[in-house]
Design an enzyme around this catalytic site. Structure first.
Site, PDB file in Angstrom:
ATOM      1  N   THR A  72      -2.313  -3.821  -2.376  1.00 35.59           N
ATOM      2  CA  THR A  72      -1.421  -4.938  -2.705  1.00 35.59           C
ATOM      3  C   THR A  72      -1.646  -6.101  -1.746  1.00 35.59           C
ATOM      4  O   THR A  72      -1.776  -7.259  -2.170  1.00 35.59           O
ATOM      5  CB  THR A  72       0.055  -4.459  -2.639  1.00 35.59           C
ATOM      6  OG1 THR A  72       0.224  -3.402  -3.578  1.00 35.59           O
ATOM      7  CG2 THR A  72       1.029  -5.580  -2.925  1.00 35.59           C
ATOM      8  N   ASN A 151      -4.944   0.838 -14.417  1.00 34.70           N
ATOM      9  CA  ASN A 151      -4.256   2.006 -13.865  1.00 34.70           C
ATOM     10  C   ASN A 151      -3.359   2.734 -14.866  1.00 34.70           C
ATOM     11  O   ASN A 151      -2.982   3.871 -14.650  1.00 34.70           O
ATOM     12  CB  ASN A 151      -3.433   1.609 -12.639  1.00 34.70           C
ATOM     13  CG  ASN A 151      -2.517   0.447 -12.901  1.00 34.70           C
ATOM     14  OD1 ASN A 151      -2.963  -0.632 -13.273  1.00 34.70           O
ATOM     15  ND2 ASN A 151      -1.229   0.659 -12.729  1.00 34.70           N
ATOM     16  N   GLN A 179      -8.474   1.414  -8.654  1.00 29.92           N
ATOM     17  CA  GLN A 179      -8.583   2.680  -9.397  1.00 29.92           C
ATOM     18  C   GLN A 179     -10.026   3.196  -9.471  1.00 29.92           C
ATOM     19  O   GLN A 179     -10.241   4.307  -9.926  1.00 29.92           O
ATOM     20  CB  GLN A 179      -8.030   2.514 -10.827  1.00 29.92           C
ATOM     21  CG  GLN A 179      -6.527   2.378 -10.894  1.00 29.92           C
ATOM     22  CD  GLN A 179      -5.773   3.653 -10.497  1.00 29.92           C
ATOM     23  OE1 GLN A 179      -6.282   4.757 -10.608  1.00 29.92           O
ATOM     24  NE2 GLN A 179      -4.544   3.491 -10.028  1.00 29.92           N
ATOM     25  N   SER A 199      -7.976   0.789  -2.060  1.00 30.50           N
ATOM     26  CA  SER A 199      -6.840   1.414  -1.381  1.00 30.50           C
ATOM     27  C   SER A 199      -7.147   2.891  -1.146  1.00 30.50           C
ATOM     28  O   SER A 199      -7.470   3.620  -2.094  1.00 30.50           O
ATOM     29  CB  SER A 199      -5.610   1.261  -2.288  1.00 30.50           C
ATOM     30  OG  SER A 199      -4.507   1.899  -1.709  1.00 30.50           O
ATOM     31  N   HIS A 201      -5.453   5.608  -0.481  1.00 27.91           N
ATOM     32  CA  HIS A 201      -4.685   6.752  -1.014  1.00 27.91           C
ATOM     33  C   HIS A 201      -5.065   7.101  -2.445  1.00 27.91           C
ATOM     34  O   HIS A 201      -4.645   8.132  -2.980  1.00 27.91           O
ATOM     35  CB  HIS A 201      -3.172   6.532  -0.860  1.00 27.91           C
ATOM     36  CG  HIS A 201      -2.553   5.518  -1.760  1.00 27.91           C
ATOM     37  ND1 HIS A 201      -1.936   5.879  -2.929  1.00 27.91           N
ATOM     38  CD2 HIS A 201      -2.424   4.176  -1.663  1.00 27.91           C
ATOM     39  CE1 HIS A 201      -1.444   4.782  -3.506  1.00 27.91           C
ATOM     40  NE2 HIS A 201      -1.735   3.736  -2.767  1.00 27.91           N
ATOM     41  N   THR A 237      -2.211  -5.250  15.212  1.00 32.16           N
ATOM     42  CA  THR A 237      -3.008  -4.176  15.810  1.00 32.16           C
ATOM     43  C   THR A 237      -3.515  -3.240  14.714  1.00 32.16           C
ATOM     44  O   THR A 237      -2.746  -2.790  13.868  1.00 32.16           O
ATOM     45  CB  THR A 237      -2.157  -3.402  16.840  1.00 32.16           C
ATOM     46  OG1 THR A 237      -1.722  -4.339  17.823  1.00 32.16           O
ATOM     47  CG2 THR A 237      -2.945  -2.287  17.499  1.00 32.16           C
ATOM     48  N   CYS A 327      11.656   4.508 -21.428  1.00 35.09           N
ATOM     49  CA  CYS A 327      12.521   5.492 -22.096  1.00 35.09           C
ATOM     50  C   CYS A 327      12.573   6.849 -21.414  1.00 35.09           C
ATOM     51  O   CYS A 327      13.492   7.603 -21.635  1.00 35.09           O
ATOM     52  CB  CYS A 327      12.201   5.764 -23.568  1.00 35.09           C
ATOM     53  SG  CYS A 327      11.021   4.728 -24.334  1.00 35.09           S
TER      54      CYS A 327
HETATM   55  N1  PLP Z   1      -3.941  -2.215  -8.033  1.00 34.70           N
HETATM   56  C1  PLP Z   1      -3.988  -1.139  -8.834  1.00 34.70           C
HETATM   57  C2  PLP Z   1      -4.849  -1.170 -10.055  1.00 34.70           C
HETATM   58  C3  PLP Z   1      -3.247   0.009  -8.531  1.00 34.70           C
HETATM   59  O1  PLP Z   1      -3.291   1.065  -9.337  1.00 34.70           O
HETATM   60  C4  PLP Z   1      -2.451  -0.003  -7.359  1.00 34.70           C
HETATM   61  C5  PLP Z   1      -1.615   1.164  -7.019  1.00 34.70           C
HETATM   62  O2  PLP Z   1      -0.951   1.746  -7.848  1.00 34.70           O
HETATM   63  C6  PLP Z   1      -2.453  -1.150  -6.555  1.00 34.70           C
HETATM   64  C7  PLP Z   1      -3.204  -2.237  -6.931  1.00 34.70           C
HETATM   65  C8  PLP Z   1      -1.649  -1.210  -5.309  1.00 34.70           C
HETATM   66  O3  PLP Z   1      -2.290  -0.508  -4.283  1.00 34.70           O
HETATM   67  P1  PLP Z   1      -1.458  -0.074  -2.984  1.00 34.70           P
HETATM   68  O4  PLP Z   1      -0.621   1.088  -3.394  1.00 34.70           O
HETATM   69  O5  PLP Z   1      -2.504   0.312  -1.986  1.00 34.70           O
HETATM   70  O6  PLP Z   1      -0.688  -1.257  -2.565  1.00 34.70           O
END
Ligand code: PLP
Length: 375
Positions: A72, A151, A179, A199, A201, A237, A327
């Site tokens: 993000t 995503n 992704q 990212s 994770h 940092t 939903c």
């Molecule tokens: N962009 C996409 C396509 C994602 O799937 C995600 C996370 O779900 C993000 C950005 C955001 O990444 P982060 O969780 O590292 O901020």
């Protein structure tokens, strides 16, 4: 209780080798990388080795990788700074981008009165590249921001084709590859992308760390001000253990890429055939044979009374999946991605997203479908 994790597009389990490496760094390498003494120099060295390793995997130069706290932040940084520092007057994007891109652009549109154009989404959920080319034919300093793998539905953008079209029209090209990095190879020597974002994770690394790739020669200013870290582009940092963990996770991901791609593709194909067999009337969102190999999104032919409790009931059985539309979890807001490709009627029906990793097995899929039938 049996636990089945089918939500790998949300986040992934951290690889045990990444945990060991990070634990070692947390325990022994506590120096501030900006300190000039031996502990600081050692931390600095780890950061620079990690940068080199990531760059090698993406075929770019180490100085083109800037560490951020997440995907993000990297998206925000690139989009905001390209308007402030590159004189971008117009952004071409799509309505199916992640909110980290969509919301950033909406705010910037108000702040800087830039023009924003949304490229048409085809019924398959793919970007209409012909429309993109049409949009690019008008002269304005432009940033194109289009994600590589969606995503929610897993549609794939042809990075080579789109980056070349952008080059032909002298537009900057930013792609959110959150992704796809670590799950498919991206060669930045061959593909003229200006900016990309990842990212950790999402590829079995730690949360709270990501990076931006900024092509050499493009000069941006930071959005976070303070110290001179990351060549003055991102003050604060450095999170040394996370950076080392991310580089390790990426190394591991690319080492076993082919093998894992095969295994996960097999799981996806198995899931498609089992779902079709056991849930008559199921409809896939996007063409499941063309979407990314680790993800499936589908509409369930369930009655309204079943719809409200799907996620809850699966959760009670230890199954983690994601909603593909509203939903199911109390929200009344439909997915902004599905809203672009589904009819009003289909949008009201329950959609689910399941996403795989190499830790999944066919047993996981059987257990999921067994319980889906009981919902
Ligand atoms: N962009 C996409 C396509 C994602 O799937 C995600 C996370 O779900 C993000 C950005 C955001 O990444 P982060 O969780 O590292 O901020």
């Amino acid at each position: 209780m049996k636990k089945v994790y089918l939500d790998n597009a949300s986040t992934t389990a951290i690889h045990p080798d990444v945990v060991s490496e990070m634990t070692r760094v947390l325990t022994e390498e506590y120096g501030n990388p900006s300190s000039t003494h031996y502990l600081g120099r050692s931390s600095r060295n780890l950061i620079e080795l990690s940068r080199k390793s990531i760059a090698k995997n993406l075929h770019c130069a180490a100085q083109e990788i800037i560490f951020t706290s997440c995907g993000t932040e990297a998206n925000n940084f690139i989009i905001q700074s390209s308007i402030k520092d590159l004189g971008v007057e117009r952004i071409i994007t799509s309505k199916i981008e992640h909110h980290a891109v969509l919301h950033t652009i909406e705010i910037l549109k108000k702040q800087y009165s830039i023009e924003v154009d949304y490229v048409t989404i085809l019924p398959s959920g793919e970007i209409d590249v012909v429309h993109l080319t049409d949009l690019l034919s008008t002269k304005a300093k432009t940033l194109v921001s289009l994600m590589h793998v969606n995503n929610e539905i897993g549609t794939i953008l042809n990075l080579e084709r789109v980056s070349k079209i952008c080059k032909q029209h002298q537009a900057y090209f930013h792609t959110d590859t959150v992704q796809s990095i670590g799950k498919t190879s991206v060669n930045l020597e061959q593909i003229p992308i200006d900016f990309l974002v990842a990212s950790a994770h999402k590829f079995h690394g730690p949360k709270g760390i990501g990076f931006a790739f900024i092509r050499k020669g493009i000069v941006l200013n930071p959005i976070l001000l303070g110290g001179e870290q990351e060549k003055g582009l991102r003050a604060g940092t450095e999170c040394v253990h996370n950076i080392v963990g991310m580089a390790k996770a990426l190394e591991l991901a690319y080492e076993s890429l082919i093998e894992e791609q095969k295994q996960i593709t097999f799981l996806k194909e198995y899931a498609i055939s089992q779902l079709e067999q056991h849930i008559p009337g199921i409809k896939f969102n996007g063409n499941p044979n063309q979407t990314f190999y680790n993800l499936l999104n589908f509409i369930l032919p369930f009655s309204d009374d079943k719809t409200a409790m799907i996620l809850f009931n699966l959760d009670m059985k230890g199954i983690a999946v994601s909603r593909g539309s509203a939903c199911q979890s109390g929200s009344t807001k439909p997915s902004h991605v599905l809203a672009e490709i589904l009819s009003e009627e289909d949008l009201r029906k329950p959609s689910l997203r399941i996403s795989f990793s190499h830790y999944n097995t066919t047993d996981d899929i059987d257990y999921f479908i067994e319980n889906l039938k009981l919902v």
